[in-house]
Design a protein around this motif. Structure first.
Motif, PDB file in Angstrom:
ATOM      1  N   LYS A  18       7.660  21.408   5.167  1.00  9.93           N
ATOM      2  CA  LYS A  18       8.087  20.791   6.419  1.00  9.93           C
ATOM      3  C   LYS A  18       8.131  19.287   6.250  1.00  9.93           C
ATOM      4  O   LYS A  18       7.435  18.708   5.412  1.00  9.93           O
ATOM      5  N   ASP A  19       8.951  18.667   7.084  1.00  7.16           N
ATOM      6  CA  ASP A  19       9.146  17.228   7.033  1.00  7.16           C
ATOM      7  C   ASP A  19       7.963  16.535   7.693  1.00  7.16           C
ATOM      8  O   ASP A  19       7.603  16.830   8.832  1.00  7.16           O
ATOM      9  N   GLY A  20       7.380  15.584   6.979  1.00  8.06           N
ATOM     10  CA  GLY A  20       6.244  14.863   7.510  1.00  8.06           C
ATOM     11  C   GLY A  20       6.605  13.659   8.342  1.00  8.06           C
ATOM     12  O   GLY A  20       5.731  13.043   8.949  1.00  8.06           O
ATOM     13  N   GLY A  21       7.876  13.234   8.382  1.00  2.53           N
ATOM     14  CA  GLY A  21       8.263  12.082   9.162  1.00  2.53           C
ATOM     15  C   GLY A  21       8.062  10.756   8.478  1.00  2.53           C
ATOM     16  O   GLY A  21       8.398   9.699   9.041  1.00  2.53           O
ATOM     17  N   ASP A  22       7.503  10.750   7.283  1.00  6.66           N
ATOM     18  CA  ASP A  22       7.269   9.498   6.556  1.00  6.66           C
ATOM     19  C   ASP A  22       8.035   9.466   5.234  1.00  6.66           C
ATOM     20  O   ASP A  22       7.689   8.682   4.342  1.00  6.66           O
ATOM     21  N   GLY A  23       9.027  10.332   5.100  1.00  6.53           N
ATOM     22  CA  GLY A  23       9.804  10.370   3.878  1.00  6.53           C
ATOM     23  C   GLY A  23       9.345  11.400   2.890  1.00  6.53           C
ATOM     24  O   GLY A  23       9.997  11.592   1.860  1.00  6.53           O
ATOM     25  N   PHE A  24       8.260  12.062   3.146  1.00  4.39           N
ATOM     26  CA  PHE A  24       7.738  13.070   2.242  1.00  4.39           C
ATOM     27  C   PHE A  24       7.733  14.420   2.940  1.00  4.39           C
ATOM     28  O   PHE A  24       7.809  14.508   4.165  1.00  4.39           O
ATOM     29  N   TYR A  25       7.583  15.482   2.113  1.00  4.33           N
ATOM     30  CA  TYR A  25       7.545  16.847   2.623  1.00  4.33           C
ATOM     31  C   TYR A  25       6.199  17.473   2.243  1.00  4.33           C
ATOM     32  O   TYR A  25       5.683  17.221   1.144  1.00  4.33           O
ATOM     33  N   TYR A  26       5.668  18.306   3.184  1.00  6.42           N
ATOM     34  CA  TYR A  26       4.333  18.871   3.029  1.00  6.42           C
ATOM     35  C   TYR A  26       4.397  20.386   3.150  1.00  6.42           C
ATOM     36  O   TYR A  26       5.249  20.940   3.840  1.00  6.42           O
ATOM     37  N   ASN A  31      -0.753  21.866   3.565  1.00  7.11           N
ATOM     38  CA  ASN A  31      -0.412  20.476   3.852  1.00  7.11           C
ATOM     39  C   ASN A  31      -0.424  19.594   2.615  1.00  7.11           C
ATOM     40  O   ASN A  31      -0.663  18.382   2.700  1.00  7.11           O
ATOM     41  N   SER A  32      -0.201  20.161   1.441  1.00  4.00           N
ATOM     42  CA  SER A  32      -0.101  19.358   0.226  1.00  4.00           C
ATOM     43  C   SER A  32       1.285  18.715   0.152  1.00  4.00           C
ATOM     44  O   SER A  32       2.306  19.322   0.490  1.00  4.00           O
ATOM     45  N   ARG A  33       1.310  17.465  -0.311  1.00  8.73           N
ATOM     46  CA  ARG A  33       2.580  16.734  -0.351  1.00  8.73           C
ATOM     47  C   ARG A  33       3.328  17.046  -1.633  1.00  8.73           C
ATOM     48  O   ARG A  33       2.742  17.134  -2.715  1.00  8.73           O
ATOM     49  N   ALA A  34       4.644  17.227  -1.492  1.00  8.03           N
ATOM     50  CA  ALA A  34       5.505  17.460  -2.656  1.00  8.03           C
ATOM     51  C   ALA A  34       5.926  16.122  -3.235  1.00  8.03           C
ATOM     52  O   ALA A  34       6.597  15.318  -2.565  1.00  8.03           O
ATOM     53  N   ASP A  35       5.543  15.867  -4.496  1.00  7.71           N
ATOM     54  CA  ASP A  35       5.881  14.594  -5.143  1.00  7.71           C
ATOM     55  C   ASP A  35       7.244  14.611  -5.811  1.00  7.71           C
ATOM     56  O   ASP A  35       7.709  13.570  -6.307  1.00  7.71           O
ATOM     57  N   ASP A  36       7.899  15.777  -5.854  1.00  3.31           N
ATOM     58  CA  ASP A  36       9.182  15.875  -6.557  1.00  3.31           C
ATOM     59  C   ASP A  36      10.351  15.363  -5.730  1.00  3.31           C
ATOM     60  O   ASP A  36      11.442  15.129  -6.263  1.00  3.31           O
ATOM     61  N   ILE A  37      10.183  15.209  -4.440  1.00  3.42           N
ATOM     62  CA  ILE A  37      11.303  14.817  -3.585  1.00  3.42           C
ATOM     63  C   ILE A  37      10.804  13.830  -2.553  1.00  3.42           C
ATOM     64  O   ILE A  37       9.678  13.916  -2.073  1.00  3.42           O
ATOM     65  N   GLU A  39      12.571  11.210   0.772  1.00  5.63           N
ATOM     66  CA  GLU A  39      13.736  10.837   1.575  1.00  5.63           C
ATOM     67  C   GLU A  39      13.808   9.320   1.670  1.00  5.63           C
ATOM     68  O   GLU A  39      12.840   8.666   2.109  1.00  5.63           O
ATOM     69  N   THR A  40      14.940   8.725   1.286  1.00  9.50           N
ATOM     70  CA  THR A  40      15.059   7.260   1.171  1.00  9.50           C
ATOM     71  C   THR A  40      15.887   6.657   2.286  1.00  9.50           C
ATOM     72  O   THR A  40      16.419   5.558   2.150  1.00  9.50           O
ATOM     73  N   GLY A  41      16.052   7.338   3.391  1.00 11.20           N
ATOM     74  CA  GLY A  41      16.798   6.772   4.506  1.00 11.20           C
ATOM     75  C   GLY A  41      16.037   5.631   5.151  1.00 11.20           C
ATOM     76  O   GLY A  41      14.814   5.518   5.058  1.00 11.20           O
ATOM     77  N   VAL A  42      16.771   4.753   5.849  1.00 16.21           N
ATOM     78  CA  VAL A  42      16.161   3.610   6.520  1.00 16.21           C
ATOM     79  C   VAL A  42      15.503   4.087   7.800  1.00 16.21           C
ATOM     80  O   VAL A  42      16.114   4.794   8.600  1.00 16.21           O
ATOM     81  N   ASP A  43      14.252   3.708   8.010  1.00 13.68           N
ATOM     82  CA  ASP A  43      13.518   4.099   9.204  1.00 13.68           C
ATOM     83  C   ASP A  43      13.949   3.248  10.387  1.00 13.68           C
ATOM     84  O   ASP A  43      14.257   2.055  10.235  1.00 13.68           O
ATOM     85  N   ASP A  44      13.995   3.829  11.563  1.00 11.03           N
ATOM     86  CA  ASP A  44      14.414   3.097  12.751  1.00 11.03           C
ATOM     87  C   ASP A  44      13.455   1.968  13.088  1.00 11.03           C
ATOM     88  O   ASP A  44      13.869   0.902  13.562  1.00 11.03           O
ATOM     89  N   ASP A  45      12.153   2.178  12.816  1.00 11.84           N
ATOM     90  CA  ASP A  45      11.186   1.118  13.110  1.00 11.84           C
ATOM     91  C   ASP A  45      11.421  -0.095  12.226  1.00 11.84           C
ATOM     92  O   ASP A  45      11.342  -1.244  12.673  1.00 11.84           O
ATOM     93  N   ARG A  62       4.499   1.715   3.793  1.00  5.04           N
ATOM     94  CA  ARG A  62       3.817   2.283   4.954  1.00  5.04           C
ATOM     95  C   ARG A  62       2.828   3.355   4.480  1.00  5.04           C
ATOM     96  O   ARG A  62       3.178   4.253   3.736  1.00  5.04           O
ATOM     97  N   HIS A  63       1.576   3.211   4.928  1.00  2.00           N
ATOM     98  CA  HIS A  63       0.511   4.172   4.565  1.00  2.00           C
ATOM     99  C   HIS A  63       0.195   5.041   5.771  1.00  2.00           C
ATOM    100  O   HIS A  63      -0.242   4.525   6.804  1.00  2.00           O
ATOM    101  N   PRO A  64       0.450   6.332   5.682  1.00  2.00           N
ATOM    102  CA  PRO A  64       0.122   7.201   6.827  1.00  2.00           C
ATOM    103  C   PRO A  64      -1.387   7.297   7.033  1.00  2.00           C
ATOM    104  O   PRO A  64      -2.164   7.300   6.077  1.00  2.00           O
TER     105      PRO A  64
END
Length: 700
Positions: A18-26, A31-37, A39-45, A62-64
């Motif tokens: 699932k999408d974590g909202g911070d560019g990573f997937y868990y 809830n382990s993070r996938a380091d293979d992928i 997302e490099t889109g620009v954040d609205d904030d 940004r550190h969650p």
């Protein structure tokens, strides 16, 4: 990007992310993070907050926020485990495969704690408190059966009583939590200032005044079912099982640590485990009492519990308690107990039933008052000066000269009543099983006077230093461990303890010699020193005698003095003057608010004498003879009650017996009226003469 990717979790082999909202997937399970992928889109904030656009450099990242995992409540552990296994099986991962593969990475990495609800908090607190109380009750029942030979019947009785009382308190009802919160809010009148909760407890529920709901629920549970009720339940089941267990026994065993009460939280914590997030109260705070239950309150609470659950209680086991008291007093049971039982059956005082009224006298005091009246009648202790008469006989000592630490010759309470020759206070006494055996009143008073000094309240942990240190370790400081696992401190403690244990066996270490003895050792010869050491040598029971008279006798000084001669004849008990003994008895009576009455001289009637209280200058005056006071004092020491309280109980029982005798005497001497049955006695006599009964036809 879609939430499901063609990836495999390296931790649990899950394929759903699932999408974590911070560019990573868990991973959706662990809830382990996938380091293979990534997302490099620009954040609205970043787009609106920073005018320069998004910055993806190593220095600007940004550190969650991560939170530390906390243990789940006890009630949710099994359900969560079953849900986790079901989810693994649905995705083709079996439990045995997971065990064989083993964890690859940290299991708590990237996980988030579960949000606890209002219901989770009060359910967990209630479940832990009720379960802990039940464990404490079970531990106490086990100790009563194994250590004190109580009938195992109490194990089957305590369960239904505990569950019925738990249902009466309604702490398991659904509305209990809301009622406790509303009650805490209504206790504060007016509009008090709102207390902002601490940051640590922000996520916990609070009432309208800012008070923690966790604390409110815990106080509600401890007020409805206090920890002292565990002792009440065990005393109640012992009463129902007709066991001779008194409130004094429960109190003494609890203080000594033989009944799990003060240190029971250690075993409870082992069985329940550490507290969870939903119940942030430690076991030592929740299950460690700060005080002992009062002695008078134990019986009243037992009757209160019985009333609450609708249980009819029988009277106390008079036969068992009376036999125990007589054995402790070293009085022949077969001479007193049958008469006491008949007197109890005849009068049947209501004080033999435990009552919820705390102001009423305890049941053991009523039993002892019946025994006192029976002993007085059997031995004719009615102020004839039998104690003063015993002062002139040889081989006795004054009350002040009694050595309270002297070795007891009546330690075996059961055999003592059967063989009075074992008591050195009784001279020329025949065994109680002899057909011609009869205990005299003078010998009885000697036994009672001796037993008064021997029956001191002593706890097992006060025997020696080793027992006291072990008591402090197991009870007083239970649950405490060395700080930071200091091995050096632990080694020092072990070395000191070994040194102390080794010194116990060294000869001469435990010998106690006072200053006067040291002076005699310097002056005397070699033989004199040997005699002094023999006099001061501690015996096998831990008792010693360092009196100056014995030292003088051992040195050979003043060998012709009467004190030395009497010490050789009567042992450690020394004869005193009659006036001095009476003076010491008067002082002892004044300390207990009693007044000494001289023996009766002009005896008009040989009857049972009463000692009523008289009010003088706003206070009660207790004027009694010495015979009655010696008996009352020893019985009060056995029953563990105040002298005046026991005397009041004796007066109440004597008053009850007097009223019954007056009623019986009135009924025996009352005359029937002439027309009581509707016709006169003359008509009955005339009818009997005219119509005589014929018994010839009866086959007798």
């Amino acid at each position: 990007m879609t939430a499901r990717l063609q990836l495999t979790c390296t931790t649990c082999s899950n394929i759903v992310f699932k999408d974590g909202g911070d560019g990573f997937y868990y991973c959706s399970l662990c809830n382990s993070r996938a380091d293979d992928i990534i997302e490099t889109g620009v954040d609205d904030d970043d787009l609106f907050d920073n005018f320069d656009g998004g910055m993806y450099s190593a220095s600007h990242r940004r550190h969650p926020s991560r939170q530390v995992l906390e243990p789940e409540p006890i009630s949710q552990v099994k359900s969560m485990q079953s849900q986790h296994l079901d989810s693994l099986e649905s995705f083709g991962v079996a439990e045995e495969d997971l065990d064989k593969e083993g964890p690859i990475g940290p299991s708590d990495f990237g996980s988030y704690p579960k949000t606890l609800s209002y219901e989770d908090y009060y359910s967990e607190i209630r479940l832990r408190y009720v379960t802990g109380l039940q464990i404490m009750i079970q531990l106490q029942c086990k100790a009563l059966v194994e250590k004190f030979n109580v009938s195992p019947l109490i194990v089957g009785l305590v369960g239904p009583i505990w569950l019925r009382f738990l249902a009466v308190t309604r702490v398991m009802a659904d509305e209990w939590a809301d009622e406790a919160i509303h009650e805490s809010e209504s206790q504060i009148q007016g509009e008090p200032d709102y207390v902002h909760p601490r940051v640590k407890y922000v996520k916990e529920p609070h009432n309208i005044h800012g008070q923690r709901a966790v604390t409110i629920w815990y106080k509600s549970l401890s007020s409805r079912i206090p920890l002292t009720y565990t002792l009440v339940f065990n005393f109640l089941v012992c009463h129902l099982a007709r066991e001779v267990v008194l409130p004094t026994d429960i109190l003494k065993w609890t203080i000594e640590g033989k009944l799990p009460y003060f240190a029971a939280f250690v075993e409870i914590d082992k069985q329940l485990g550490p507290p969870s997030t939903a119940c942030p109260i430690s076991s030592s705070r929740m299950f460690r009492p700060t005080q002992i239950i009062p002695l008078q309150k134990l019986e009243s609470l037992a009757a209160f519990v019985a009333q609450k659950i609708g249980l009819d209680l029988p009277p106390v086991n008079f036969y068992g308690i009376a036999s125990r008291f007589l054995n402790q007093l070293c009085i022949p049971v077969q001479n007193i107990l049958p008469h006491a039982c008949r007197m109890c059956d005849w009068s049947m005082p209501p004080e033999l039933y435990i009552s919820a009224n705390r102001s009423r006298l305890p049941t053991r005091v009523c039993v002892m008052s019946i025994l006192i009246v029976t002993i007085r009648i059997a031995f004719d202790l009615n102020g004839f000066g039998k104690w003063e008469l015993s002062l002139s006989t040889s081989g006795r000592s004054s009350p002040g000269d009694e050595n309270v630490d002297a070795p007891s010759h009546c330690d075996n309470m059961i055999d003592c009543a059967e063989d009075l020759s074992s008591c050195d206070s009784v001279q020329h006494a025949k065994p109680s099983d002899h057909p011609d055996f009869k205990l005299e009143a003078v010998d009885l008073l000697r036994i009672l006077e001796r037993r008064y000094y021997e029956l001191r309240e002593r706890y097992d942990y006060s025997k020696d230093l080793a027992s006291y240190l072990q008591y402090c370790k197991d009870v007083v400081f239970a649950g405490l461990e060395l700080s930071f696992e200091d091995l050096e401190e632990e080694n020092i403690i072990e070395n000191l303890w070994d040194f102390y244990q080794n010194q116990q066996g060294v000869e001469g270490v435990d010998q106690r010699i006072n200053s006067s003895t040291i002076g005699e050792l310097k002056k005397g010869s070699k033989d004199d020193r040997k005699n002094i050491l023999e006099v001061n040598k501690v015996d096998s029971d831990g008792n010693h005698d360092t009196s100056q008279n014995n030292l003088q006798c051992s040195m050979g000084q003043k060998s012709s003095s009467p004190k030395c001669q009497n010490s050789h004849e009567a042992g450690p008990l020394l004869k005193s003057n009659k006036d001095e003994a009476i003076r010491k008895l008067k002082l002892d009576m004044e300390e207990n608010k009693f007044c000494y009455m001289p023996p009766r001289k002009h005896i008009k009637q040989l009857e049972y004498i009463l000692y009523p209280r008289k009010k003088k200058e706003g206070a009660y005056l207790y004027a009694v003879h010495a015979d009655y006071y010696i008996l009352l004092r020893a019985c009060a020491r056995v029953a563990r009650v105040d002298l005046r309280t026991l005397h009041s109980a004796v007066l109440n029982f004597e008053r009850r017996l007097k009223q019954m005798e007056e009623r019986i005497d009135y009924c025996l001497h009352v005359k029937e009226p002439e027309n009581f049955y509707g016709f006169s006695s003359n008509e009955v006599k005339r009818d009997a003469e005219e119509n005589p009964m014929d018994f010839s036809e009866l086959n007798l």
